[in-house]
Design a protein around this motif. Structure first.
Motif, PDB file in Angstrom:
ATOM      1  N   GLU A  98       0.814  -1.237  -0.088  1.00 33.57           N
ATOM      2  CA  GLU A  98       0.043   0.160  -0.008  1.00 33.57           C
ATOM      3  C   GLU A  98       0.744   1.281  -0.065  1.00 33.57           C
ATOM      4  OE1 GLU A  98      -2.167  -3.187   2.481  1.00 33.57           O
ATOM      5  OE2 GLU A  98      -0.378  -2.205   2.874  1.00 33.57           O
ATOM      6  N   TYR A  99       2.051   1.301   0.551  1.00 33.17           N
ATOM      7  CA  TYR A  99       2.832   2.406   0.584  1.00 33.17           C
ATOM      8  C   TYR A  99       4.212   2.326   0.076  1.00 33.17           C
ATOM      9  CZ  TYR A  99       5.040   6.758   2.310  1.00 33.17           C
ATOM     10  OH  TYR A  99       5.686   7.907   2.156  1.00 33.17           O
ATOM     11  N   SER A 104       1.087  -0.427   4.941  1.00 35.15           N
ATOM     12  CA  SER A 104       1.097   0.901   5.405  1.00 35.15           C
ATOM     13  C   SER A 104       0.902   0.967   6.605  1.00 35.15           C
ATOM     14  CB  SER A 104      -0.195   1.693   4.807  1.00 35.15           C
ATOM     15  OG  SER A 104      -0.498   2.867   5.469  1.00 35.15           O
ATOM     16  N   ILE A 105       1.788   1.265   7.687  1.00 39.10           N
ATOM     17  CA  ILE A 105       1.647   1.064   9.206  1.00 39.10           C
ATOM     18  C   ILE A 105       0.687   2.132   9.559  1.00 39.10           C
ATOM     19  CG2 ILE A 105       2.899   1.393  11.314  1.00 39.10           C
ATOM     20  CD1 ILE A 105       3.546  -1.180   9.570  1.00 39.10           C
ATOM     21  N   ARG A 106       0.818   3.469   8.871  1.00 41.65           N
ATOM     22  CA  ARG A 106      -0.104   4.503   9.027  1.00 41.65           C
ATOM     23  C   ARG A 106      -1.405   3.908   9.107  1.00 41.65           C
ATOM     24  NH1 ARG A 106      -3.737   7.823   7.691  1.00 41.65           N
ATOM     25  NH2 ARG A 106      -3.856   9.773   8.508  1.00 41.65           N
ATOM     26  N   SER A 107      -1.847   3.280   8.066  1.00 39.18           N
ATOM     27  CA  SER A 107      -3.290   2.942   7.915  1.00 39.18           C
ATOM     28  C   SER A 107      -3.815   2.062   8.847  1.00 39.18           C
ATOM     29  CB  SER A 107      -3.644   2.439   6.475  1.00 39.18           C
ATOM     30  OG  SER A 107      -2.962   0.978   6.361  1.00 39.18           O
ATOM     31  N   VAL A 109      -2.603   2.528  12.095  1.00 36.45           N
ATOM     32  CA  VAL A 109      -2.762   3.410  13.219  1.00 36.45           C
ATOM     33  C   VAL A 109      -3.990   4.078  12.990  1.00 36.45           C
ATOM     34  CG1 VAL A 109      -1.872   5.325  14.253  1.00 36.45           C
ATOM     35  CG2 VAL A 109      -0.204   3.523  13.701  1.00 36.45           C
ATOM     36  N   ASP A 110      -4.300   4.528  11.811  1.00 38.65           N
ATOM     37  CA  ASP A 110      -5.581   4.947  11.561  1.00 38.65           C
ATOM     38  C   ASP A 110      -6.815   4.185  11.842  1.00 38.65           C
ATOM     39  OD1 ASP A 110      -6.966   7.616  10.553  1.00 38.65           O
ATOM     40  OD2 ASP A 110      -7.509   6.398   8.975  1.00 38.65           O
ATOM     41  N   ASP A 111      -6.720   3.018  11.745  1.00 36.23           N
ATOM     42  CA  ASP A 111      -7.817   1.991  11.876  1.00 36.23           C
ATOM     43  C   ASP A 111      -7.781   1.461  13.417  1.00 36.23           C
ATOM     44  OD1 ASP A 111      -8.745   2.147   9.515  1.00 36.23           O
ATOM     45  OD2 ASP A 111      -7.860   0.468   8.824  1.00 36.23           O
ATOM     46  N   ASP A 112      -6.924   2.318  14.295  1.00 39.09           N
ATOM     47  CA  ASP A 112      -6.974   2.010  15.540  1.00 39.09           C
ATOM     48  C   ASP A 112      -6.326   0.658  16.126  1.00 39.09           C
ATOM     49  OD1 ASP A 112      -8.058   4.297  16.508  1.00 39.09           O
ATOM     50  OD2 ASP A 112     -10.199   3.736  15.896  1.00 39.09           O
TER      51      ASP A 112
END
Length: 118
Positions: A98-99, A104-107, A109-112
């Motif tokens: 994804e990145y 994507s680690i950020r996604s 984190v964004d998904d809790d």
């Protein structure tokens, strides 16, 4: 309900790496056994090198891996960089890109998701 993303970064070159793998798989199994939990198990970086060994039925960790295999995915870029892309494809594992070719680690984190690295 817990949401955990367990990321295995440790390679397979030392005794301590085997310990990190075992601990990661045990932690993943604990989440997988709880129906209310959500688990993402990601083999990334040097951790992608584990796939050929874990797919081998003779591996000491094969049975533990099988308990969480349905939740496993592999970094697309790193599987190529560490020369295990054929083993990953043969295993039929999902690859993540994804990145910039990586998960994507950020996604997450964004998904809790709680990110736990080994």
């Amino acid at each position: 309900m817990a949401k955990a993303a367990i990321v295995i970064l440790a390679g397979n070159e030392s005794h301590s790496d085997y310990g990190r793998l075992a601990n990661a798989l045990e932690a993943a199994k604990e989440f997988a056994e709880n129906d209310d939990d959500e688990l993402e198990l990601i083999f990334d970086g040097a951790g992608t090198q584990w796939i050929p060994e874990l797919e081998d039925e003779e591996s000491d960790y094969h049975e533990l891996y099988q308990a969480v295999r349905d939740d496993a995915a592999v970094c697309d870029f790193c599987s190529g960089a560490f020369g295990v892309e054929d083993a990953v494809a043969d295993a039929g594992l999902v690859t993540l890109d994804e990145y910039d070719g990586h998960p994507s680690i950020r996604s997450l984190v964004d998904d809790d998701y709680e990110i736990i690295t080994f």
